[in-house]
Write an enzyme that holds these catalytic residues in place. Structure first.
Site, mmCIF file in Angstrom:
data_model
loop_
_atom_site.group_PDB
_atom_site.id
_atom_site.type_symbol
_atom_site.label_atom_id
_atom_site.label_comp_id
_atom_site.label_asym_id
_atom_site.label_seq_id
_atom_site.Cartn_x
_atom_site.Cartn_y
_atom_site.Cartn_z
ATOM 1 N N HIS A 1 -15.265 68.368 11.672
ATOM 2 C CA HIS A 1 -14.448 69.725 11.461
ATOM 3 C C HIS A 1 -14.674 70.728 12.592
ATOM 4 O O HIS A 1 -14.040 71.593 12.875
ATOM 5 C CB HIS A 1 -14.593 70.217 10.102
ATOM 6 C CG HIS A 1 -14.086 69.047 9.024
ATOM 7 N ND1 HIS A 1 -12.647 68.755 9.129
ATOM 8 C CD2 HIS A 1 -14.898 68.590 7.837
ATOM 9 C CE1 HIS A 1 -12.666 67.839 8.050
ATOM 10 N NE2 HIS A 1 -13.609 67.884 7.537
ATOM 11 N N HIS B 1 1.722 16.734 11.043
ATOM 12 C CA HIS B 1 3.153 16.367 10.881
ATOM 13 C C HIS B 1 3.104 15.130 10.239
ATOM 14 O O HIS B 1 4.224 14.632 9.815
ATOM 15 C CB HIS B 1 3.648 15.828 12.322
ATOM 16 C CG HIS B 1 3.582 16.832 13.153
ATOM 17 N ND1 HIS B 1 4.531 17.822 13.246
ATOM 18 C CD2 HIS B 1 3.073 16.822 14.640
ATOM 19 C CE1 HIS B 1 4.363 18.590 14.157
ATOM 20 N NE2 HIS B 1 3.731 18.130 15.335
#
Length: 1114
Positions: free
Chosen positions: A216, A611
């Site tokens: 801050h 696959h």
């Protein structure tokens, strides 16, 4: 990326990119798949024949040299250049200041004491590289602060208490002590010491546990407990001393780091990202500059990013969504060379300031995501955090992650709430003009569908209570990464074509390269084993297994004929043995991971498997190793894990192998598995790192975090790698390293890479080496300058998202047209957070079994999923496929069984809420609990009966506008009724009766805190029990009384004679319970509380009041 910033502050100033040189070997063939399982031989060309022609047959010598030259630039061979170790700065001198005039000030020495105790308890101090703190010099502080301001702060060392207090009062939310200046200098210097160590390659990353905080502090101004801005000083210091060009500052403190933002909002060399509580400016620091619309100024426009939270209770899912959808895409485009984190932990559950519900495990995830940036050069600097337990555990979790420990699994589903989605959409809209990686198509959803889904969300969610923070544990492993490889798998070969791309040399070259780099020696080498018939039969038919087994005894001519019966298959006498060994080896690695022998692993196996179908070989594959592994994981765990299948593959409108529509994005699974098949279908070549990363950030990871798997299986095909003769894509080894790193945050780090495709020996070796480094914990290397994602890739991803948004709420974050003023936030409403375990939406089903799977074949049809909403967390496993070829099994996740859950969510939500009848004229004094319902209005009806008849009201536009217009003047009116929250958090409920009677029967259902630090003050209930008819002990009234949960004395409420307030002020007892509606109020937290510790006394009061136990007391 250049740090010169955009050329114009008014026109669209998105960064331009130069397309890198494309691969000289794009695919020129489109193999046709015309043979299905069981079909007769055919004479049309198949993949095996087409690959022999042109560029797909073999890389030319020039292309090979081009690829090797490019890979050499990655410097992947330099093991010594990867720094190791996590630095830690922790100095007891930083505790030598405190507030002299307020012992209860939240920023005090006890914060560091709690952290130190936690780190010692977990043995983290000894694991870190300790650095002594040093004082920042004035010249270093002057990099961001004025000399006059520094001199003023230095003079405070000689001031007396009265002078310090007068000076402190000129600033906002600060105190001063004679040692404040020296400690602030020491804190800044501690971060600078870590900057030197990280950029000097002494350590990999670091953390500075310091106070006072700093984010801050402004150029010449103290603010919010902060004197000097440590991360801002560190950023400028890194640039000036070490020549760093681009710095990323991430601020996850609950408060906006306005000081840091103001210092860099015109500077394109520093990217500032803040995620913070905002609440339309009502939360400190109350600045319009904290909103999403502030993006920087001048050349710095676009380099300031604010994600403002507009409600409390934000959870891990909300923070992770902000990182995935905004921070990471911008960061990968920005390419920082150093990442600094303003690490506040006041967003953690239980923090009295933040009022959020994030967990330490969530901050571990955020830390992990940041570790993939800047080559791992990451420094955390402590900021806020004011609940001692959550602060200590948050620091500990982040430090564990910096040290390379796996991220703990998250407790709650990864679904951002609606308020978070609104904030992210606004931030995306503000930033999209400046960043190519944020470009999105305007997506639309039918308004009726959205409203229905929102209503379902509201009815389902009720009032979510984050679980009590568990004590996190990290596994102690013999080795981090397992490696399985067996040279016997090389015996499978093509007897008729020596140039076939699926060559035995594939696994040998990878293994040799891992040994050359020293990576194989860092892994635990596990023995291979063949798969059992029982394992194979979990995904393949008995007839098919025997058919492949029979090939062991066939002659050469018979083998050729049998291979021609399948699509793109060759068979030799060793094929069955090798395929069986490959599948069993993957199962062995699954066992090692799930049994804790290793954390993650790599399986170097062939032939590939993804696959393979249930009863047919296909595309070089015989047994579907990853599908069998998923089934094996289910068997080991003893429960039916759910399966999620995600595939990223080249599709080319169905013309790329395996040809057909099975890999289309419209294929989503069937029956109860609908939504659990996710296909990203690339329609073109040259797909590269940027495209895959965009898919990861927008689609893969959001769904995966929502799914919350327990295991991740990756069908690791590298035929999308740069230079592959079949894939025609351009993914780099570094790109694969980043994809792997991002997946490692899932499933507690349990991830297995299983080799599938990839037919350039150099690229697959480098790519697997890069992935293995990530699995071993090495930071991913920085990516080369990325070109923007291709428009075709964006279209593919967007299409998949649109298809799956109905199943995965994590995909609701999107760029939308601002038809309703969303970007103005004028009509933004706040919702209570979503529950951790919610019931299903009407018309939707909830899966019961979780395996995130990518790249499995149709054999995954045996992987069952019960009916449920995706993301309902039970037990889960995940499989990913970043492969160029689609597995035809992507559409075949089928449910065998599963029950539809009953929808009782609305009733449960209401039961969890408390009912408060609030007069419009009630006081705004927020020092006392709001009034309870008038006795007699509800007391004659059991809450279990009342809540069953409650139903949600939808406010009219006029009523909502009226409510919003009153917020500034009557901010505390309903905020107090909502336990200190804003009015927008309140959901209006109505009891039985007509809508016309709303004024006479209005109730407010509010979300209580699930924990507060003052629960320790609750005493055991008296042995004599409790009497709800007991009068106030001061005035004798029976009208509306509360009981003190510390001393169990009874006094009247604020709206009678306020004797309970007086009792609290005199005794300091924090918690009280209403005898009218059984709500508990904490005076110190100024909020309602609902916690396990209160259930016993609540149930006792309920029994006394209604003669029955509380319904579902949880």
């Amino acid at each position: 990326m250049s740090s010169t910033g955009p050329e114009s502050t008014t026109a669209r100033s998105r960064r331009s990119r130069h397309n890198p040189q494309s691969s000289p070997h794009d695919s020129s063939g489109t193999p046709k798949r015309s043979v299905k399982k069981g079909a007769l031989p055919r004479c049309s060309p198949n993949l095996l024949e087409i690959k022999k022609k042109g560029k797909m047959k073999k890389l030319s010598q020039a292309a090979e040299e081009y690829l090797i030259t490019g890979l050499q630039e990655l410097d992947l061979d330099s093991e010594a250049k990867t720094p190791a170790g996590t630095g830690l700065v922790f100095d007891d001198q930083l505790n030598e200041f405190h507030c002299l005039w307020d012992d209860s000030f939240p920023e005090g020495p006890e914060r560091l004491h709690a952290i130190k105790e936690q780190l010692i308890q977990e043995g983290l101090l000894d694991r870190c590289v300790s650095f002594h703190a040093r004082f920042a010099e004035k010249e270093e502080l002057m990099l961001v602060h004025s000399l006059e301001y520094i001199d003023l702060m230095e003079s405070t060392q000689y001031m007396k208490e009265g002078e310090l207090r007068v000076l402190a009062d000129t600033y906002d939310s600060v105190y001063l002590h004679p040692n404040s200046y020296s400690c602030a200098c020491l804190a800044s210097g501690s971060v600078l010491r870590l900057v030197d160590a990280v950029l000097g390659a002494e350590i990999r990353n670091g953390m500075a546990i310091i106070r006072p905080p700093g984010h801050h502090a402004q150029h010449s101004l103290m603010d919010g407990y902060c004197m000097f801005n440590h991360v801002a000083v560190a950023a400028r210091y890194a640039q000036q001393k070490h020549g760093i060009q681009r710095v990323l500052i991430v601020d996850w403190d609950i408060h906006h780091g306005q000081g840091t933002q103001f210092m860099f909002d015109q500077d394109p060399s520093v990217l500032y990202f803040s995620i913070h509580r905002y609440e339309q400016g009502r939360f400190w620091p109350h600045l319009p500059a904290s909103n999403w619309s502030t993006t920087g100024f001048g050349q710095g426009q676009g380099y300031t990013i604010n994600v403002p939270w507009n409600q409390v209770g934000m959870r891990d899912a909300d923070y992770i969504a902000a990182f995935l959808h905004i921070l990471l895409p911008v960061a990968f485009e920005f390419q920082p060379q150093l990442v600094l984190v303003a690490a506040g932990f006041d967003a953690l559950q239980g923090d009295p300031k933040g009022e959020m519900a994030a967990t330490p495990a969530g901050f571990a995830q955020l830390t992990h995501l940041l570790m993939g940036l800047a080559g791992g050069k990451l420094i955390l600097s402590l900021e806020g955090g004011y609940n001692l337990r959550s602060l200590a555990e948050g620091v500990s979790a982040s430090l564990h992650t910096l040290l390379g420990d796996p991220c703990p699994m998250l407790e709650s589903p990864g679904i951002p709430c609606q308020s978070a989605q609104n904030s992210l959409s606004c931030t995306l809209g503000a930033l999209e003009p400046f960043w190519e990686f944020l470009v999105r198509s305007v997506e639309t959803i039918e308004e009726d569908s959205m409203e229905e889904d929102s209503m379902e969300e509201s009815e389902e969610s009720g009032f979510w209570e984050p679980p009590v923070l568990p004590m996190l544990t990290w596994p102690v492993l013999q080795a981090r990464t397992g490696l399985v490889y067996d040279q016997r798998m090389m015996s499978h070969c093509n007897l008729w074509d020596n140039h076939h791309p699926e060559t035995p040399q594939r696994i040998l070259r990878i293994m040799c390269h891992l040994e050359e780099l020293g990576l194989a020696g860092r892994c635990l080498n596990l023995p291979a084993r063949p798969a059992t018939d029982a394992e194979l039969l979990t995904c393949h038919s008995a007839e098919y297994v025997e058919r492949i087994r029979a090939t062991q005894k066939m002659k050469t001519r018979e083998l050729h004929r049998e291979g021609a019966n399948f699509d793109s298959i060759y068979i030799c006498p060793s094929t069955f043995t090798c395929a069986q060994l490959a599948t069993g080896t993957v199962c062995r690695l699954v066992e090692a991971v799930l049994e804790g022998e290793v954390l993650n692993g790599v399986a170097l196996v062939r032939p590939p498997g993804h696959h393979a179908e249930q009863d047919a070989a296909c595309g070089f594959c015989f047994f579907n190793s990853v599908a069998v592994a998923a089934r094996h994981a289910q068997a080991i765990s003893g429960r039916a894990l759910r399966v999620l299948y995600i595939s990223l593959h080249r599709y080319d409108q169905g013309t790329f192998f395996p040809v057909g529509d099975e890999g289309a994005c419209s294929q989503m699974g069937r029956a109860a598995g609908t939504g659990f098949t996710v296909n990203v279908a690339w329609n073109g070549s040259r797909i590269g790192d940027a495209d895959y990363l965009m898919a990861w950030h927008r689609l893969v990871l959001p769904i995966a975090y929502e799914f919350n798997p327990e295991l991740v299986l990756v069908s690791a095909g590298f035929d999308a790698a740069r230079g592959d003769p079949l894939g025609g894509c351009q993914v780099s080894p570094e790109g694969y390293a980043h994809l792997t790193h991002l997946l490692m945050g899932l499933a507690g780090g349990r991830i297995i890479l299983i080799l599938e495709g990839g037919y350039n020996l150099t690229s697959i070796s480098e790519s697997m080496a890069a992935c293995t480094r990530s699995l071993l914990g090495d930071p991913p290397p920085m990516l080369a300058l990325l070109r923007p994602p291709q428009s075709g890739a964006l279209a593919s991803i967007t299409e998949t998202i649109q298809v799956h948004r109905k199943y995965w709420r994590s995909l609701w974050v999107m760029k939308v047209e601002d038809k309703e003023g969303l970007f103005s936030f004028k009509s933004a409403t706040k919702k209570p957070p979503r529950p951790a375990n919610r019931g299903p939406a009407e018309g939707m089903t909830t899966p019961e079994k979780n395996v995130l799977e990518a790249g499995t074949g149709k054999a995954t049809s045996a992987l069952s999923a019960g009916e449920s909403i995706p993301g309902h967390t039970e037990s889960e496993t995940a499989v990913m496929l970043p492969e160029a070829h689609s597995s035809q099994a992507a559409t075949s996740i089928i449910s065998e069984e599963g029950d539809t859950l009953n929808q009782n969510t609305s009733e449960e939500a209401v039961r969890a809420a408390k009912l408060i009848q609030t007069p419009l004229a009630s006081s705004i004094d927020n020092q006392t609990p709001p009034t309870s319902p008038v006795p007699g209005a509800i007391s004659q009806i059991s809450p279990s009966q009342l809540t069953r008849s409650l139903r949600t009201l939808k406010l009219s536009d006029e009523a909502q506008k009226t409510s919003e217009s009153q917020i500034p003047e009557e901010e505390g009116l309903l905020a107090e009724a909502a336990g200190g929250r804003d009015v927008d958090d309140v959901t209006l409920m109505q009891g039985p009766g007509n809508l016309a009677d709303t004024d006479q029967a209005m109730f407010y259902a509010v979300t209580p805190m699930s924990w507060c630090p003052h629960l320790v003050a609750v005493s055991p209930k008296p042995a004599t029990g409790l009497n709800v008819t007991q009068p106030c002990q001061d005035c004798g009234t029976l009208e509306e009384n509360w009981v003190c949960l510390s001393c169990y004395e009874v006094y009247c409420s604020r709206f009678v004679n306020a004797h309970m307030i007086q009792h609290h002020e005199a005794s300091g007892h924090p918690l009280v319970l209403s005898y009218v509606d059984l709500s508990a109020w904490c005076y110190l937290c100024q909020a309602y509380v609902h916690h396990q510790a209160l259930l016993d006394v609540k149930n006792t009061v309920h029994q006394n009041k209604f003669g029955e136990d509380m319904p579902h007391p949880h």
